[in-house]
Every structure is written in structure tokens, then in C-alpha cells.
Design an enzyme around this catalytic site. Structure first.
Site, PDB file in Angstrom:
ATOM      1  N   THR A   6      65.032  28.598  85.462  1.00  0.00           N
ATOM      2  CA  THR A   6      64.810  30.004  85.794  1.00  0.00           C
ATOM      3  C   THR A   6      63.878  30.174  86.969  1.00  0.00           C
ATOM      4  O   THR A   6      64.011  31.110  87.748  1.00  0.00           O
ATOM      5  CB  THR A   6      64.250  30.736  84.560  1.00  0.00           C
ATOM      6  N   TYR A  58      70.282  36.720  84.475  1.00  0.00           N
ATOM      7  CA  TYR A  58      70.234  36.113  85.823  1.00  0.00           C
ATOM      8  C   TYR A  58      70.960  34.774  85.743  1.00  0.00           C
ATOM      9  O   TYR A  58      71.321  34.308  84.659  1.00  0.00           O
ATOM     10  CB  TYR A  58      68.769  35.885  86.246  1.00  0.00           C
ATOM     11  N   SER A  72      68.155  23.606  82.345  1.00  0.00           N
ATOM     12  CA  SER A  72      67.582  22.420  81.685  1.00  0.00           C
ATOM     13  C   SER A  72      68.231  22.091  80.347  1.00  0.00           C
ATOM     14  O   SER A  72      68.081  20.982  79.850  1.00  0.00           O
ATOM     15  CB  SER A  72      66.078  22.600  81.501  1.00  0.00           C
ATOM     16  N   THR A 121      62.936  26.072  81.335  1.00  0.00           N
ATOM     17  CA  THR A 121      61.980  26.072  80.211  1.00  0.00           C
ATOM     18  C   THR A 121      62.610  25.584  78.916  1.00  0.00           C
ATOM     19  O   THR A 121      61.901  25.171  78.007  1.00  0.00           O
ATOM     20  CB  THR A 121      61.439  27.498  79.971  1.00  0.00           C
ATOM     21  N   ASP A 122      63.949  25.591  78.820  1.00  0.00           N
ATOM     22  CA  ASP A 122      64.567  25.224  77.532  1.00  0.00           C
ATOM     23  C   ASP A 122      64.196  23.820  77.083  1.00  0.00           C
ATOM     24  O   ASP A 122      63.924  23.603  75.916  1.00  0.00           O
ATOM     25  CB  ASP A 122      66.106  25.334  77.618  1.00  0.00           C
ATOM     26  N   LYS A 127      58.126  25.338  73.676  1.00  0.00           N
ATOM     27  CA  LYS A 127      58.567  26.721  73.927  1.00  0.00           C
ATOM     28  C   LYS A 127      58.729  27.385  72.567  1.00  0.00           C
ATOM     29  O   LYS A 127      59.609  27.026  71.794  1.00  0.00           O
ATOM     30  CB  LYS A 127      59.884  26.716  74.697  1.00  0.00           C
ATOM     31  N   GLU A 132      56.838  14.379  50.613  1.00  0.00           N
ATOM     32  CA  GLU A 132      58.106  14.960  50.111  1.00  0.00           C
ATOM     33  C   GLU A 132      59.144  13.894  49.799  1.00  0.00           C
ATOM     34  O   GLU A 132      60.106  14.135  49.081  1.00  0.00           O
ATOM     35  CB  GLU A 132      58.678  15.908  51.181  1.00  0.00           C
TER      36      GLU A 132
HETATM   37  N1  DGL Z   1      68.891  27.949  81.185  1.00  0.00           N
HETATM   38  C1  DGL Z   1      67.471  27.906  80.885  1.00  0.00           C
HETATM   39  C2  DGL Z   1      66.860  26.621  81.440  1.00  0.00           C
HETATM   40  O1  DGL Z   1      67.205  26.225  82.553  1.00  0.00           O
HETATM   41  C3  DGL Z   1      66.741  29.061  81.489  1.00  0.00           C
HETATM   42  C4  DGL Z   1      65.411  29.191  80.888  1.00  0.00           C
HETATM   43  C5  DGL Z   1      64.307  28.984  81.882  1.00  0.00           C
HETATM   44  O2  DGL Z   1      64.353  28.109  82.757  1.00  0.00           O
HETATM   45  O3  DGL Z   1      63.329  29.703  81.679  1.00  0.00           O
HETATM   46  O4  DGL Z   1      66.015  26.040  80.737  1.00  0.00           O
END
Ligand code: DGL
Length: 354
Positions: A37, A51, A84, A117-118, A190, A311
């Protein structure tokens, strides 16, 4: 020589010395861009969540933050241009080798990786395990594309470069700078998928970066980078490790299917304390007997850790517990560790130490 002339010479010399810091060579920071992103673009400024990721090239990212030049000599490389969630083990190894090669260069003082971020938390942990350098390595992303109002990517990127250029970030392992926080690449995850304060560490951030200055309050407790027994120079491929999700009514289908497809370890993303449904235990014991490592993690969000023999009778079943690592980070550690060992007791040691 008159006293007047001498005093004027001294004044000029003092002025030159005072100006020196402004012209002193700034640290060299390399930005490795992978997409996400932070390189995203939306149709309008109101599109903060709609986006396309991985559109803006690294040179445009750098040009978008001219203030970077105030803190470092910056240059960029476009390693990938992907969202990602599409990262593979091969992407991780390629990126890790590039980071290690740059870290060996005398003319590189710090490295920034821009990333979606993923799976940012997975890449940050991977680099923390395998890159042998004390130089700052900072992974950064954004939750909004640069085209959106109140985009977070420019300040996140400025903070990342500022940290990568700073001496006091050396030796602290891979760092993640999002939302003004300094987080350990090992701990951070995240935890919110639609807010700019998306990234949290269950044991707290290491500190904050504010207006280009780092404020440290904690230090990493686990082995990393120069103190790691794993080295990207000796890794060409990661071990095939998969994750199966635990929930009410779960069956053993996914575990068996993953093993049939060649998984050498299965991360059980368990409920609660890494609990395993009674009707799944026989299958996991059978897979273990066939050589597949069983590693219990928990999908409980926000922290805690899986207790060995609580457990489940892990000693009796010869299973491993992932300690406080979430399932996706447990997969990274197992995939790296199993390039060196297939021994479950060695794996458990590694999960305690990293
Ligand atoms: N498709 C997600 C990624 O590339 C977008 C999320 C992001 O980068 O914040 O991880």
C-alpha cells in the site's frame, strides 16, 4: 600580524567549524521497495481503503518525501512490486540475500524495506533471524495509499529512513516503524486491518520515533541478527511448513492434506492455549510418527504464550510449542530452523530462544 587580523581569522575559522555538521556526509541508506500500500494508488483522495497496491515505483516514493535528504543520502532499488499477501518463501530468500549483501557494503549505513502490511511482520521476523549485521534494518509500510487524504506512508517512510540512518538503532535487530512507534520485527504484528495504528507488539513497542529522534524504552530479549545461528548466506530454500487453523467442529482433513502435499511441519493455529480438538489428536500423533513436526501456536489475538504440557502432553506426543509466536511467525521460524535441524528437541530450544 596585527591582533585585529588574527581575531578575524579566528572568527572565520569558528564559523567554518560551526557549519561543518550541516555539510558532514550524511549516512547512506538504501531503500529496497517490494510493493504494498505504501506504493499504492487510489482513484481519489477520499479513497483511503479502496486502491491498488504495488503501483508507485521506488524513485517516486523517494521523490515524494524530499525531507529524506535532510537525514540521509538515499537511493532506491525496486526488488519486487507486489502486494505482500503474494510473498513466497522464494521472495523472502531473494530479499534476505539482497539485504545481507548491502549490509556487507562499507558505503551502506542502514537499509529500509518498503513492504505491504499484510505479511510485513513475517518478512521482518525472517530478516531478524537470518541477516548477520548490526546495521539498522527497518521494514515499513502504510495503511493508506499516498493518494489518500491523511496518508500515513510519507511520515512512516521518513521515520524509517531516519531510524536506518541513526547510530542508536544499531544492534537492536530488525525494526518496524509504523505510526511513530519503534517495534521489534520479532514481536510486532498487524492486529487491525483498517486503521493506521494497525501494528502492535504484545509485549509493547521498543520505543517511539518523533521528528527524526528515537526514544527507546525497551530492548529485544530474544536472539537476532548477529547473535543468530541462522545465516541467509547458508540458506537457498526454506523448509515447507504450513498452518492449519483450529476452531469448533474442526476435523483432521486440513492437517492430513497438508502433510500429503509435503509439509515437513504443521503449525497448529489453535484456540486458546494452542488447544487441539480431541478428534484431531490421533491424526497429529500419526503425522508425528511419520516424521512431520507438530508445532502448537495460538490464534488468540493480542498476546500470551502457549505453555508446554498444559493443554496437551507435548513431551509424550513429541510436539513443539511456539511460545509467544503467532502462527504466521511460528511458520517463519520453523521454516528457517528446519533448514538446519529435524530434531524436535532442538526445534523446541530454538522456539524458546528466538
Ligand atoms: N495487499 C496488501 C499488502 O500488500 C495491502 C495492505 C498494505 O500494504 O497495507 O500487504
Amino acid at each position: 600580524m596585527s591582533n585585529r587580523f588574527l581575531s578575524r581569522c579566528l572568527l572565520i575559522a569558528a564559523a567554518c567549524l560551526a557549519a561543518l555538521p550541516a555539510f558532514a556526509a550524511k549516512p547512506n541508506v538504501v531503500i529496497l521497495a517490494t510493493g504494498g500500500t505504501i506504493a499504492g494508488a487510489g482513484a481519489a483522495a477520499t479513497n483511503s481503503a479502496t486502491y491498488q497496491a504495488a503501483k508507485v515505483p521506488v524513485d517516486k516514493l523517494i521523490a515524494g518525501v524530499p525531507e529524506l535528504a535532510n537525514v540521509a543520502q538515499v537511493r532506491g532499488e525496486q526488488v519486487f512490486q507486489i502486494a505482500s499477501e503474494s510473498f513466497t518463501n522464494e521472495h523472502l530468500v531473494t530479499l534476505g540475500k539482497r539485504v545481507a549483501a548491502l549490509a556487507r557494503q562499507g558505503d551502506v549505513d542502514g537499509i529500509v524495506i518498503t513492504h505491504g502490511t499484510d505479511t510485513l511482520e513475517e518478512t521482518a521476523y525472517f530478516l531478524n533471524l537470518v541477516v548477520h549485521t548490526a546495521k539498522p534494518i527497518v521494514v515499513v509500510g502504510s495503511m493508506r495509499p499516498g493518494t489518500a487524504m491523511s496518508a500515513d506512508g510519507t511520515l512512516n517512510l521518513f521515520n524509517a529512513v531516519s531510524v536506518a540512518a541513526s547510530q542508536d538503532a544499531r544492534g537492536k535487530g530488525v525494526l518496524v516503524t509504523m505510526n511513530d512507534e519503534l517495534n521489534s520485527g520479532r514481536d510486532v504484528a498487524k492486529t487491525i486491518n483498517i486503521k493506521t495504528e494497525a501494528f502492535k507488539s504484545p509485549w509493547g513497542p521498543l520505543g517511539m520515533v518523533v521528528e527524526g529522534k528515537n526514544y527507546w524504552f525497551r530492548l529485544p530479549a530474544k536472539r537476532h541478527t548477529t547473535n543468530s545461528e541462522f545465516d541467509i548466506e547458508q540458506i537457498d530454500a526454506l523448509a515447507p511448513v504450513e498452518i492449519a487453523y483450529g476452531y469448533g467442529n474442526v476435523s483432521d482433513t486440513a492437517y492430513r492434506a497438508l502433510a500429503d502435499k509435503g509439509a515437513k511441519a504443521i503449525i497448529h493455529s489453535g484456540t486458546g492455549n494452542g488447544s487441539v480438538a480431541a478428534r484431531v489428536v490421533p491424526a497429529l500423533r500419526e503425522l508425528r510418527a511419520n516424521g512431520v513436526q507438530i508445532i502448537r501456536s495460538s490464534h488468540v489475538n493480542g498476546g500470551g504464550f502457549v505453555l508446554r504440557n498444559a493443554e496437551q502432553p507435548d513431551d509424550q506426543y513429541d510436539w513443539v510449542v511456539a511460545h509467544d509466536l503467532n502462527p504466521q511467525k511460528a511458520r517463519i521460524l520453523a521454516a528457517v530452523a528446519m533448514t538446519k535441524t529435524q530434531d524436535s528437541k532442538e526445534l523446541q530450544r530454538i522456539f524458546w530462544e528466538y
